[in-house]
Design an enzyme around this catalytic site. Structure first.
Site, mmCIF file in Angstrom:
data_model
loop_
_atom_site.group_PDB
_atom_site.id
_atom_site.type_symbol
_atom_site.label_atom_id
_atom_site.label_comp_id
_atom_site.label_asym_id
_atom_site.label_seq_id
_atom_site.Cartn_x
_atom_site.Cartn_y
_atom_site.Cartn_z
ATOM 1 N N CYS A 86 0.845 -1.182 0.000
ATOM 2 C CA CYS A 86 0.000 0.000 0.000
ATOM 3 C C CYS A 86 0.885 1.238 0.000
ATOM 4 C CB CYS A 86 -0.946 0.113 1.198
ATOM 5 S SG CYS A 86 -2.108 -1.237 1.326
ATOM 6 N N ARG A 89 3.793 -0.344 -4.837
ATOM 7 C CA ARG A 89 3.548 -0.874 -3.499
ATOM 8 C C ARG A 89 2.220 -1.616 -3.397
ATOM 9 N NH1 ARG A 89 6.867 1.560 0.128
ATOM 10 N NH2 ARG A 89 5.524 0.879 1.811
ATOM 11 N N TRP A 124 -2.883 -2.683 -1.673
ATOM 12 C CA TRP A 124 -2.577 -4.102 -1.838
ATOM 13 C C TRP A 124 -3.390 -4.787 -0.746
ATOM 14 C CZ3 TRP A 124 -0.558 -8.232 0.910
ATOM 15 C CH2 TRP A 124 -0.118 -9.328 0.153
ATOM 16 N N ASN A 177 -1.432 2.227 5.645
ATOM 17 C CA ASN A 177 -0.575 1.161 5.134
ATOM 18 C C ASN A 177 -0.137 0.346 6.331
ATOM 19 O OD1 ASN A 177 1.413 -0.429 3.953
ATOM 20 N ND2 ASN A 177 2.969 1.185 4.089
ATOM 21 N N GLY A 178 -0.463 -0.942 6.338
ATOM 22 C CA GLY A 178 -0.089 -1.811 7.457
ATOM 23 C C GLY A 178 -1.230 -2.751 7.792
ATOM 24 N N GLU A 223 17.316 -17.971 -7.704
ATOM 25 C CA GLU A 223 16.882 -16.620 -8.078
ATOM 26 C C GLU A 223 16.279 -16.611 -9.489
ATOM 27 O OE1 GLU A 223 16.204 -14.047 -6.660
ATOM 28 O OE2 GLU A 223 16.301 -12.420 -8.101
ATOM 29 N N LYS A 255 12.508 -15.361 -10.341
ATOM 30 C CA LYS A 255 12.286 -14.253 -11.284
ATOM 31 C C LYS A 255 11.278 -14.668 -12.349
ATOM 32 C CE LYS A 255 13.550 -11.642 -10.065
ATOM 33 N NZ LYS A 255 14.018 -10.958 -8.942
ATOM 34 N N GLU A 294 7.607 -15.253 -10.901
ATOM 35 C CA GLU A 294 6.862 -14.097 -10.387
ATOM 36 C C GLU A 294 6.364 -13.170 -11.494
ATOM 37 O OE1 GLU A 294 9.031 -11.433 -7.759
ATOM 38 O OE2 GLU A 294 10.879 -11.791 -8.843
ATOM 39 N N HIS A 302 17.113 -37.913 -6.950
ATOM 40 C CA HIS A 302 16.393 -38.200 -5.708
ATOM 41 C C HIS A 302 14.930 -37.788 -5.794
ATOM 42 C CE1 HIS A 302 20.162 -39.320 -3.888
ATOM 43 N NE2 HIS A 302 20.696 -38.217 -4.416
ATOM 44 N N LYS A 307 5.923 -4.426 -3.974
ATOM 45 C CA LYS A 307 7.370 -4.272 -3.841
ATOM 46 C C LYS A 307 7.844 -4.342 -2.396
ATOM 47 C CE LYS A 307 11.396 -3.018 -5.618
ATOM 48 N NZ LYS A 307 12.026 -4.167 -6.252
HETATM 49 C C1 F6R Z 1 11.587 -10.795 -5.920
HETATM 50 C C2 F6R Z 1 11.531 -9.769 -4.907
HETATM 51 C C3 F6R Z 1 11.197 -10.173 -3.531
HETATM 52 C C4 F6R Z 1 12.039 -9.359 -2.518
HETATM 53 C C5 F6R Z 1 11.555 -9.648 -1.095
HETATM 54 C C6 F6R Z 1 12.388 -8.909 -0.071
HETATM 55 O O1 F6R Z 1 11.905 -10.258 -7.167
HETATM 56 O O2 F6R Z 1 11.747 -8.612 -5.175
HETATM 57 O O3 F6R Z 1 11.355 -11.529 -3.328
HETATM 58 O O4 F6R Z 1 13.368 -9.703 -2.687
HETATM 59 O O5 F6R Z 1 10.230 -9.278 -0.970
HETATM 60 O O6 F6R Z 1 12.264 -7.534 -0.209
HETATM 61 P P1 F6R Z 1 13.289 -6.559 0.446
HETATM 62 O O7 F6R Z 1 14.607 -6.787 -0.220
HETATM 63 O O8 F6R Z 1 12.755 -5.185 0.190
HETATM 64 O O9 F6R Z 1 13.364 -6.888 1.910
#
Ligand code: F6R
Length: 608
Positions: free
Chosen positions: A2, A27, A75, A101-102, A481, A485, A488, A504, A603
């Protein structure tokens, strides 16, 4: 998650709020709303869907007149995305409007109390209880009502509040959710993050938990819960507004991928001076380094994946045992951590709720906390003993790329710093590693110079249903990773396996045409990885491999190969991840996905 924004000044507030919300859409973006205070009346518009829907509905803000207002991009946590659940939320008589937000953890209890007092609720949100609660406590003094309300609520919050009983005023308060105040000339702002206000001002206050902002006309006061004024330091933002714009790229994600050479250089190069690592911000003494018993690395999502690389690197260079953990697990599992241990928290936003809670848990138990953070002044950076900033600049795309890459560099810098100080790295090794790490920016630059083969390959493979990533050693860490990527942003099911684990279980998933992405950059494990490629090929898989230049033997087995420039194996993750980011990006683009704002994600995960 949010985004909240607020404006008080002499311009029309609505267009400014919409502009700010646009910068905060990363956000959360399932609904949006704004409320404007115009003399003694509040006008409000809110709607499910992207900000654009709201903006069109109110003609870019023209329909709502007034010079004070609050806005929100959501969000959803409590209550599905809908018009009624969107923020702002009004008190029962419509005299107070509030954005949040929260998460209010005890909202059901408060709701019951308010219902017994005759309040009725129109939404399914936790937030609505707070607008009513402030109304319940309101007795002519808004600050008193806010203080009483925050004493009553449990959870995390950043609130922006306006009231018809205070026609020239704007209020805000935060706890465990980010909030800044933007200081303009005769006009002021509140926002969840700097980009929201950067086109108006570069001077900001970062707020601490339970600090209350009271803006009356042009006068900004920050108070503590005893109503004492708090003297705040002005932080001047020196990064360029264009850093948070797309700058001609179609998406922030591709722009941020392309920015990686500079981001890595900015993070690494100033910290190598006169043939040594200089980490000015880290106060850890040589004695403390030499008495380190154990290192924990903690993060969520991609930050956790950086930690997995960090474990390999730090153990190799320092010979200190490292445990890497998900913040959401660490915080609740009664970890054996304490004095003599170093806890490294990795976070781009510096606001991730689980990472912040893990940090607090580690500190309470006596460990020293070093954080690796991108957002200057964020909660995690403020609460840590030491901070190593990644100088990636603002990262807007929800899927991280340049923050991940700069966090990797932080792992190398920390490992080298500790290893040099505890004598586990010789002079000769030091010279070699320092020379190698400084080649990373130009080598990443070389990879992104020609994206056409990956773009082309992605255009053939975007219809895949499942994609598997394999690797050994550091390649396995990067596979984690790469897989995250891809899933998502493209919504393709994908998993990463340590290649030695294939037999396994996972090999049963391979069938005719399954795409396997095999990472084979580690010289000592190259032959083993080749065998794994043969195994999946024998079961019908199509293989896309990444190897170091010169290892052309891989072409006999793989269907498509991308080479990374030659580099010491320890640093290969910094290069290997780049083709994976590009592949994910082009797959998602081909599928028509909303790359920068993938479904269900946000984010900055400021809720548990
Ligand atoms: C994936 C991604 C998330 C963040 C995770 C941690 O692309 O961006 O998995 O890495 O939410 O976020 P931060 O780094 O802001 O603590």
């Amino acid at each position: 998650m949010c985004g909240i924004v607020g404006y008080i000044g002499n311009k029309q507030a609505a267009p400014i709020l919409l502009g700010g919300l646009e910068k905060l859409e990363y956000r959360g973006y399932d609904s949006a709303g704004i409320a404007i205070l115009d003399g003694e009346k509040i006008t409000m518009e809110k709607t499910k869907g992207r900000l654009k829907v709201l903006s069109d509905k109110i003609h870019g803000g023209e329909d709502l007149k007034g010079t004070i207002g609050i806005g929100h991009t959501r969000w959803a946590t409590h209550g599905a995305p809908s018009d009624i659940n969107s923020h702002p939320h009004l008190s029962r008589n419509g005299r107070i409007a509030l954005v949040h937000n929260g998460i209010i953890e005890n909202y059901l209890q408060i709701k019951a109390l308010l219902e017994s007092e005759g309040y009725t609720f129109v939404s399914d949100t936790d937030t609505e209880v707070v607008s009513h609660l402030i109304d319940y406590y309101y007795n002519g003094n808004m600050i008193d009502a806010i203080i009483k309300a925050i004493h009553r609520i449990e959870g995390s919050y950043a609130f922006g509040i306006i009231s018809v009983d205070h026609p020239g005023e704007l209020f805000a308060v935060r706890k465990s959710s980010p909030l800044i105040v933007g200081l303009g000339n005769g006009e002021n702002y509140i926002a969840s993050d700097i980009p929201a206000i950067l086109s108006h001002t570069r001077d900001v206050y970062f707020l601490e938990d339970n600090e209350i902002v009271w803006i009356k006309g042009a006068d900004v006061k920050v108070l503590d819960v005893y109503k004492h004024e708090v003297k705040k330091e002005v932080f001047h933002v020196d990064w360029d507004v264009s850093a948070a714009e797309k700058g001609g790229y179609e998406h922030f994600m591709i722009k941020e991928i392309m920015e990686q050479p500079k981001a890595i250089e900015d993070t690494v190069c100033p910290r190598i001076q006169g043939g040594n690592i200089v980490l000015d911000d880290i106060k850890l003494t040589k004695e403390q380094i030499n008495s380190l018993k154990k290192i924990y690395i903690i993060g969520c999502g991609s930050a956790y994946h950086v930690g997995v690389v960090g474990k390999y690197v730090i153990e190799k260079l320092t010979r200190i045992p490292v445990e890497v953990e998900l913040a959401s697990e660490f915080r609740y599992r009664d970890p054996i951590v304490g004095k003599g241990d170093l806890v490294i928290i990795i976070s781009q936003s510096g606001e991730t709720a689980d990472s912040l809670a893990a940090l607090r848990e580690a500190k309470v138990r006596g460990a020293r906390v070093l954080s690796v953070v991108n957002v200057v002044g964020s909660s995690i950076s403020r609460e840590s003993d030491d901070v190593l900033y990644t100088w990636a600049g603002p990262e807007i795309s929800v899927a991280t790329t340049k923050a991940y890459s700069t966090q990797l560099q932080a792992m190398y810098l920390i490992a080298l710093h500790i290893g040099i100080n505890n004598g586990k790295i010789s002079e000769e090794e030091k010279e070699h590693y320092l020379a190698e790490i400084q080649t990373i920016p130009s080598k990443v630059g070389k990879i992104i110079e020609d994206v056409a083969p990956l773009q082309n390959y992605a255009s053939k493979k975007y219809g895949s249903k499942d994609i598997f990533f394999l690797g050994r050693g550091l390649d396995y860490c990067v596979a984690l990773e790469g897989s995250l990527k891809l899933k998502e942003i493209s919504y393709i099911h994908s998993e990463a396996y340590a290649a030695g684990e294939l037999k396994h279980g996972p090999i049963s998933l391979i069938e005719d045409g399954t795409l396997v992405i095999a990472l084979a950059t580690q010289d000592s494990l190259f032959e083993k990885l080749l065998s794994n490629i043969k195994e999946v090929k024998a079961r019908g898989a199509t293989v896309f491999a990444i190897a170091q230049e010169g290892n052309t033997e891989i072409e006999k087995e793989a269907d498509f190969v991308v080479y990374i420039p030659k580099i010491d194996n320890l640093f290969a993750p910094s290069l290997t991840v780049v083709p994976l980011q590009l592949f994910s990006y082009y797959v998602a683009v081909n599928k028509g996905c909303d790359v920068d704002k993938p479904r269900n994600l946000a984010k900055s995960v400021t809720v548990e």
